[in-house]
Design a protein around this motif. Structure first.
Motif, PDB file in Angstrom:
ATOM      1  N   SER B 380     -10.243 -11.263   3.013  1.00 39.20           N
ATOM      2  CA  SER B 380      -9.438 -10.683   1.928  1.00 39.20           C
ATOM      3  C   SER B 380     -10.051  -9.367   1.437  1.00 39.20           C
ATOM      4  CB  SER B 380      -9.342 -11.671   0.763  1.00 39.20           C
ATOM      5  OG  SER B 380     -10.584 -11.748   0.091  1.00 39.20           O
ATOM      6  N   LEU B 381     -11.280  -9.088   1.871  1.00 43.34           N
ATOM      7  CA  LEU B 381     -11.925  -7.837   1.446  1.00 43.34           C
ATOM      8  C   LEU B 381     -11.535  -6.698   2.365  1.00 43.34           C
ATOM      9  CD1 LEU B 381     -15.481  -9.177   0.637  1.00 43.34           C
ATOM     10  CD2 LEU B 381     -13.888  -8.167  -0.990  1.00 43.34           C
ATOM     11  N   ASN B 382     -11.508  -5.494   1.821  1.00 41.12           N
ATOM     12  CA  ASN B 382     -11.170  -4.294   2.582  1.00 41.12           C
ATOM     13  C   ASN B 382     -12.437  -3.787   3.293  1.00 41.12           C
ATOM     14  OD1 ASN B 382     -10.584  -1.693   3.429  1.00 41.12           O
ATOM     15  ND2 ASN B 382      -9.193  -1.320   1.705  1.00 41.12           N
ATOM     16  N   ARG B 383     -12.598  -4.215   4.565  1.00 45.65           N
ATOM     17  CA  ARG B 383     -13.823  -3.900   5.313  1.00 45.65           C
ATOM     18  C   ARG B 383     -13.995  -2.405   5.542  1.00 45.65           C
ATOM     19  NH1 ARG B 383     -13.737  -7.980  10.444  1.00 45.65           N
ATOM     20  NH2 ARG B 383     -14.332  -9.891   9.368  1.00 45.65           N
ATOM     21  N   ILE B 384     -12.871  -1.738   5.875  1.00 45.07           N
ATOM     22  CA  ILE B 384     -12.963  -0.300   6.151  1.00 45.07           C
ATOM     23  C   ILE B 384     -13.428   0.444   4.906  1.00 45.07           C
ATOM     24  CG2 ILE B 384     -11.590   1.743   6.728  1.00 45.07           C
ATOM     25  CD1 ILE B 384      -9.965  -0.083   8.603  1.00 45.07           C
ATOM     26  N   ALA B 385     -12.894   0.027   3.754  1.00 39.84           N
ATOM     27  CA  ALA B 385     -13.285   0.682   2.508  1.00 39.84           C
ATOM     28  C   ALA B 385     -14.786   0.511   2.263  1.00 39.84           C
ATOM     29  CB  ALA B 385     -12.490   0.115   1.335  1.00 39.84           C
ATOM     30  N   LEU B 438     -11.738   7.064   1.096  1.00 35.15           N
ATOM     31  CA  LEU B 438     -11.966   5.846   0.320  1.00 35.15           C
ATOM     32  C   LEU B 438     -10.796   5.599  -0.627  1.00 35.15           C
ATOM     33  CD1 LEU B 438     -13.981   3.585  -0.329  1.00 35.15           C
ATOM     34  CD2 LEU B 438     -15.070   5.093  -1.977  1.00 35.15           C
ATOM     35  N   LYS B 439     -10.320   6.674  -1.232  1.00 32.99           N
ATOM     36  CA  LYS B 439      -9.211   6.553  -2.163  1.00 32.99           C
ATOM     37  C   LYS B 439      -7.967   6.072  -1.418  1.00 32.99           C
ATOM     38  CE  LYS B 439      -6.727   8.890  -5.750  1.00 32.99           C
ATOM     39  NZ  LYS B 439      -6.273  10.152  -6.314  1.00 32.99           N
ATOM     40  N   MET B 440      -7.683   6.709  -0.266  1.00 31.09           N
ATOM     41  CA  MET B 440      -6.522   6.304   0.521  1.00 31.09           C
ATOM     42  C   MET B 440      -6.600   4.844   0.899  1.00 31.09           C
ATOM     43  SD  MET B 440      -5.139   9.144   3.222  1.00 31.09           S
ATOM     44  CE  MET B 440      -6.587   9.102   4.193  1.00 31.09           C
ATOM     45  N   SER B 441      -7.772   4.435   1.403  1.00 30.50           N
ATOM     46  CA  SER B 441      -7.944   3.068   1.873  1.00 30.50           C
ATOM     47  C   SER B 441      -7.727   2.055   0.750  1.00 30.50           C
ATOM     48  CB  SER B 441      -9.334   2.915   2.479  1.00 30.50           C
ATOM     49  OG  SER B 441      -9.605   1.570   2.742  1.00 30.50           O
ATOM     50  N   LEU B 442      -8.301   2.341  -0.425  1.00 26.56           N
ATOM     51  CA  LEU B 442      -8.184   1.381  -1.530  1.00 26.56           C
ATOM     52  C   LEU B 442      -6.783   1.375  -2.126  1.00 26.56           C
ATOM     53  CD1 LEU B 442     -11.654   1.773  -3.241  1.00 26.56           C
ATOM     54  CD2 LEU B 442     -10.714  -0.316  -2.278  1.00 26.56           C
ATOM     55  N   ILE B 443      -6.120   2.521  -2.146  1.00 24.49           N
ATOM     56  CA  ILE B 443      -4.771   2.588  -2.703  1.00 24.49           C
ATOM     57  C   ILE B 443      -3.777   1.900  -1.764  1.00 24.49           C
ATOM     58  CG2 ILE B 443      -2.940   4.176  -3.478  1.00 24.49           C
ATOM     59  CD1 ILE B 443      -5.306   4.329  -5.317  1.00 24.49           C
ATOM     60  N   LYS B 444      -3.971   2.115  -0.436  1.00 28.97           N
ATOM     61  CA  LYS B 444      -3.108   1.463   0.556  1.00 28.97           C
ATOM     62  C   LYS B 444      -3.213  -0.054   0.402  1.00 28.97           C
ATOM     63  CE  LYS B 444      -3.700   1.438   5.102  1.00 28.97           C
ATOM     64  NZ  LYS B 444      -4.268   2.021   6.349  1.00 28.97           N
ATOM     65  N   ASP B 445      -4.464  -0.471   0.201  1.00 30.50           N
ATOM     66  CA  ASP B 445      -4.771  -1.873  -0.019  1.00 30.50           C
ATOM     67  C   ASP B 445      -3.973  -2.432  -1.194  1.00 30.50           C
ATOM     68  OD1 ASP B 445      -6.467  -3.712   1.215  1.00 30.50           O
ATOM     69  OD2 ASP B 445      -7.714  -3.800  -0.571  1.00 30.50           O
TER      70      ASP B 445
END
Lengths: 452, 452
Positions: B380-385, B438-445
């Motif tokens: 459930s965690l965002n690994r890429i982020a 990082l922002k993109m990845s977390l916002i997409k999430d």
């Protein structure tokens, strides 16, 4: 009871342990914190300095407040003690004593202090006391200058006229920092006396720096065998200084609302505080550029800033500039006062001829400033308090004497080691006696008014 | 309409005039601000530096926020631009470029930033992600270390094994400052990913500094012809670092309530903020004493401070420590990021072989940290982020490479000028690409979770 005793014992234990730890660490730094540790040792020295200074400031300040004295006096005295611990053995200040960074942080502290004081005064209120301040400043510069000149002739009969003039110049300045801090600590910063003193101290600083610039110019001209400083040069120095103060207040006052309107369009956080700091630093910088003390600019910046100008921000629920600047002041201001105490070398107090010179100079310094009261015609004002408020020489006197020690005339320094010590003692005494005397004078005044 | 145009014209006029004034003044300083002016020019240089840095930070930050990018990126880029204005002519940063004081202020800024980040995290929450953070950190140190070693062998086949190891070591560290600032700017500092990254970055910094200390020790031993660093020495370095972190958190956590209870007995103003700053500076200092980065100590100090401990103060109506520290952060933090941008020499971007080395090293640096995700078992965690959050090398990488440039082996610096440039480019790129990615990845999430 047992529980309280246990808690107290734990606290004492912690304080002693921490003190011991810190003391030992201060001596163990050299080998451990080097380049190899990955971080320059300047940062470590500054951190050690900040820890000792902040801790000392709060301990000293608290001790003096318990005896109903201003906290600033405690900061000065504890600074003197830790600065001279080397006399009885350990020198805990050695690692950061010569840190240029801490000196600049101290200077930023006094800039923030004067900015805060400026914020608490308004231009309109200053205008009301403008004439009185100007007269007080003029009398408070002329009298100490000639008294100091005379004292120097008496104690240094062999020295050149330039040395005598220089000692006279050292007595002219007023350390508005000390007085402002005392007036703030005892809650008297909004009285008419305070406004006259602060206004006069600023004018005084400007006049003192003009005298210094002229004296330094004369000595430099004498060294190069020139004709000395022409009256045109003196006129230019004076015009620049006056132009700055009047010009910055007039232009600044017109521009402030526009600057804050511009700032309010920014979307980033902390923009109100950043804008206020920019105005403060810019004016302090401009003051230093034309040869004035940066604190003159910082005070002027505070003076022209007004709550109305940044209504857009406070309407949105942001804190006022005073509240935002306060924590920065809590961090930086004590550094200035503790460092000022630390600079005192208590071992010079042992030489009797220096002590005699210092003693007479101190009397001249205080008496000279009491002449200020001649300029006060309003009998409802506390004249003695105004003269006392103008007495501390503080950092300005130390800056003056430091410049004199570096100036050379006929291959000897203008300010010799002995004269240096005497001036430093005069600076300390005028600075140390002002807070309690000023407080006594103003509080007595309150009682008289209350019983009248 | 006419009125709006007029106001805008006035604002533009003021900004242009001020800019022009400042620009001219920067070049006119030399003659005017000297010792004779009565105030050291270091203060004037620092004031000029603060003015330009604060102004640039707000302009750059605002520009990037308008394009929905973190303000910190704007501060870095505008720092690069003003630091390299000399390429097209004027060099406005010359008067304060080499100011040691501004370097220390920048360092204090990042200490305050990490203290703030620590204040926003609690020890209990960190403990929950402790194992994950540790695993992420271990993978994030080992992979980039060996990748960097390999890249160095490929591009510097002639160099000694120590140079290869050093380049590998430079790739290990994570600049928690950049990541923390981005997570704070986009409001993600309280997510589990953020906690894992911050915890891992701290552990990473400790491990990176241990590697650095060992590598430096080996090179110094090789220079003196000794047998190299024994396993006992390595054990001592490791034990000291681990002991500090675990010990300071355990002891600090026990002592904090007592320290604030002791502080609450003081009568002087500003005691809560002073106590908090003392704890922060003391732990940063202790960290630097045992060879760790001061920011590790500052973060630990923030972590162990908790609102419950100073209830006595907030009950009296005082602001919380977060609120009191914030204005100091507004003042000091941008200095760090603008100065980091200023240090970049854009002219090194012209050499193709350096660019190739830098490019491959950057890929190794980012790929190496993506290996971190292997340590994350919770899907459930965002690994890429998490991998991205560990990528920026920032100030830690620059500190490493700076030490390497000063280290000498067989009469040549361990890090040559070319390698230095390549590492600096790697540091810049990893630092610049992290915030938007990082922002993109977390916002997409966020969007994915919202639609799920």
């Amino acid at each position: 009871m047992t529980r309280i005793l246990t808690t107290r014992r734990i606290i004492v234990g912690i304080v002693v342990t921490l003190g011991y730890l810190l003391y030992n660490l201060a001596f163990a730094t050299a080998g451990e914190t080097g380049e190899a540790a990955g971080h320059g040792s300047e940062v470590a020295d500054v951190l050690l300095g900040l820890i000792i200074i902040l801790l000392a400031a709060k301990l000293g300040g608290d001790f003096f407040e318990r005896f109903k004295q201003p906290a600033v006096l405690g900061e000065l005295i504890i600074g003197m003690l830790i600065g001279n611990l080397v006399l009885i053995g350990p020198d805990i200040v050695e690692p950061f004593k010569h840190s240029l960074t801490l000196d600049v942080l101290a200077e930023l502290g006094v800039i923030i202090l004067l900015f805060e004081v400026g914020l608490e005064s308004s231009l309109q209120e200053m205008m009301k006391v403008g004439v009185a301040s100007f007269m007080v400043a003029v009398f408070g510069v002329i009298a100490p200058f000639f008294l100091g000149w005379g004292v120097a002739i008496f104690f240094l009969p062999e020295a050149s006229i330039y040395v005598h003039i220089f000692v006279g110049a050292t007595l002219t300045a007023t350390s508005v920092g000390i007085t402002a801090r005392v007036l703030k600590d005892i809650g008297k910063i909004r009285t008419r006396e305070a406004k006259i003193i602060l206004g006069a101290a600023v004018i005084d600083d400007i006049m003192g720096l003009i005298i210094l610039a002229v004296v330094v110019g004369i000595i430099n001209a004498a060294n190069t065998g020139g004709d000395g400083v022409g009256s045109l040069d003196v006129f230019i120095i004076v015009a620049k200084a006056l132009g700055f103060v009047v010009g910055s207040i007039l232009i600044g006052n017109l521009m402030m609302p526009q600057i804050f309107k511009f700032g309010s369009k920014f979307k980033v956080a902390g923009i109100l505080l950043s804008t206020a700091l920019l105005v403060c630093f810019l004016m302090a910088y401009l003051a230093s550029l034309i040869g004035l003390a940066p604190i003159v600019g910082a005070f002027a910046a505070g003076l022209i800033l007004d709550k109305v100008q940044y209504k857009d921000f406070t309407d949105r629920g942001e804190h006022s500039i005073d509240e935002l600047v306060a924590p920065i002041g809590v961090f930086l201001i004590p550094i200035f006062f503790v460092k000022m105490g630390m600079m005192v070398d208590l071992s010079t107090f042992g030489n009797t001829s220096i002590l005699a010179f210092a003693g007479v100079m101190t009397i001249a310094a205080i008496a000279g400033k009491q002449v200020c009261s001649l300029a006060i015609f309003d009998k409802s004002l506390n004249r003695i308090a105004i003269g006392l408020g103008m007495s501390p020489r503080g950092e300005v006197g130390l800056i003056f004497v430091g410049i004199g020690a570096k100036l050379v005339l006929d291959n000897t320094p203008v300010i010799s080691a002995g004269t240096y010590s005497a001036v430093v003692i005069m600076v300390i005494v005028t600075t140390l006696v002002t807070p309690p005397l000023l407080k006594m004078s103003l509080i007595k005044d309150d009682k008289k008014k209350a019983s009248a």
